[in-house]
Design an enzyme around this catalytic site. Structure first.
Site, short mmCIF file in Angstrom:
data_model
loop_
_atom_site.label_atom_id
_atom_site.label_comp_id
_atom_site.label_asym_id
_atom_site.label_seq_id
_atom_site.Cartn_x
_atom_site.Cartn_y
_atom_site.Cartn_z
N ASP A 130 0.81 -1.39 -0.02
CA ASP A 130 -0.15 0.09 -0.28
C ASP A 130 0.86 1.00 -0.19
O ASP A 130 2.15 1.12 0.48
CB ASP A 130 -0.73 -0.20 1.21
N LYS A 131 0.56 2.01 -0.60
CA LYS A 131 1.19 3.09 -0.15
C LYS A 131 2.16 3.82 0.50
O LYS A 131 2.86 4.50 0.81
CB LYS A 131 0.35 4.59 -1.09
#
Length: 294
Positions: free
Chosen positions: A135-136
């Site tokens: 995830d970012k």
């Protein structure tokens, strides 16, 4: 790029069967046969139905991989943890996406940065294969196979659960046990395109964890994934009533500017160098600072 193997057994075998034993997938055979590669037996072109005998040497020839024009180049830096002819392994900082987002005008993901790196290095294979994603706002290890064959070999290990990925997370609350296994199916949240939740109709999901350091209102845990569902660690700890610190999507307190989750180690087997590759990535400064004050 060429990959060669010598047949040692006495019983004759078809070329395609022998190549399959060595991890060559049907997709790779199609590339070799119809898209600029070749299949050789003792240096001469053959069909995959040809027979091999003891001492014969089969060679898979794959064409250079041309970069996609749809992926923009970025010359922003990458943090390389490991690199050989087949795999590039990076430390992704929190806040950088793994892959490009269509709605963002400035292309700055790890994929864009790797394309820039490949071009600066003048590598023959320019396709930015990405085999694991984070995830970012999760930090840590991300792996880029450097060609089709390396990607296929890694994917086969993923499907067989032979890739070992370990994480560290900081959860809000007190963990009463030193070791546990969360076995709860995960499905999409019907009210959100992005979020996931535990639900009876979801896919089987298992997260194993160990308590490493308990603070007054938060706890550092080591995590081993036995499955790889979207947001699995975040969803499972929220399900326990222990959301990750900084994970506002899953009700975590805003004590950090991002979810306190880091992929710290990765272990898999490389058939190209015929040994295991183990990579470690230390906790980033923001998580270290939080832990020191727990």
């Amino acid at each position: 790029m060429r990959f060669s193997w010598t047949y040692q057994a006495e019983e004759p075998i078809k070329v395609r069967t022998f190549l399959g034993i060595n991890g060559v997938t049907r997709a790779l055979l199609i590339i070799a046969k119809y898209h600029g590669g070749d299949i050789l037996l003792n240096g001469k072109h053959v069909w995959t139905i040809n027979m091999m005998h003891q001492g014969d040497r089969a060679t898979l020839v794959l064409p250079d991989e041309v970069a996609s024009d749809k992926v923009e180049r970025s010359d922003l830096p990458i943090d390389i943890l490991y690199e050989d002819n087949d795999y590039l392994i990076l430390n992704k900082p929190a806040g950088v996406a793994s892959v490009p987002a269509h709605h963002v005008e400035i292309a700055d993901s790890l994929v864009n940065r790797v394309k820039g790196y490949y071009q600066r290095q003048n590598y023959a294979d320019q396709v930015t294969h990405i085999a694991t994603r984070l995830d970012k706002y999760t930090s840590g290890i991300v792996i880029f196979p450097k060609h089709h064959f390396a990607h296929a070999a890694f994917d086969q290990q993923l499907k067989k659960h032979q890739v070992v990925k370990r994480y560290q997370a900081i959860v809000a609350g007190k963990l009463t046990v030193t070791h546990g296994l969360i076995d709860a199916p995960i499905q999409r949240d019907p009210e959100s395109f992005v979020k996931r939740q535990v639900g009876a109709g979801g896919r089987s999901s298992q997260t194993e964890y160990w308590r490493q350091k308990q603070g007054t209102n938060s706890c550092l845990v080591a995590v081993l994934l036995h499955t790889g569902r979207t947001h699995q660690i975040r969803v499972h700890f929220n399900y326990l009533g222990l959301p990750l610190v900084g994970d506002q999507m899953y009700d975590g307190p805003d004590w950090l500017e991002r979810q306190a989750l880091h992929c710290g180690s990765l272990c898999f087997y490389s058939p190209f160098i015929q040994k295991k590759i183990e990579v470690y990535c230390p906790l980033p400064a923001d998580m270290q600072a939080f832990i020191s004050e727990m």
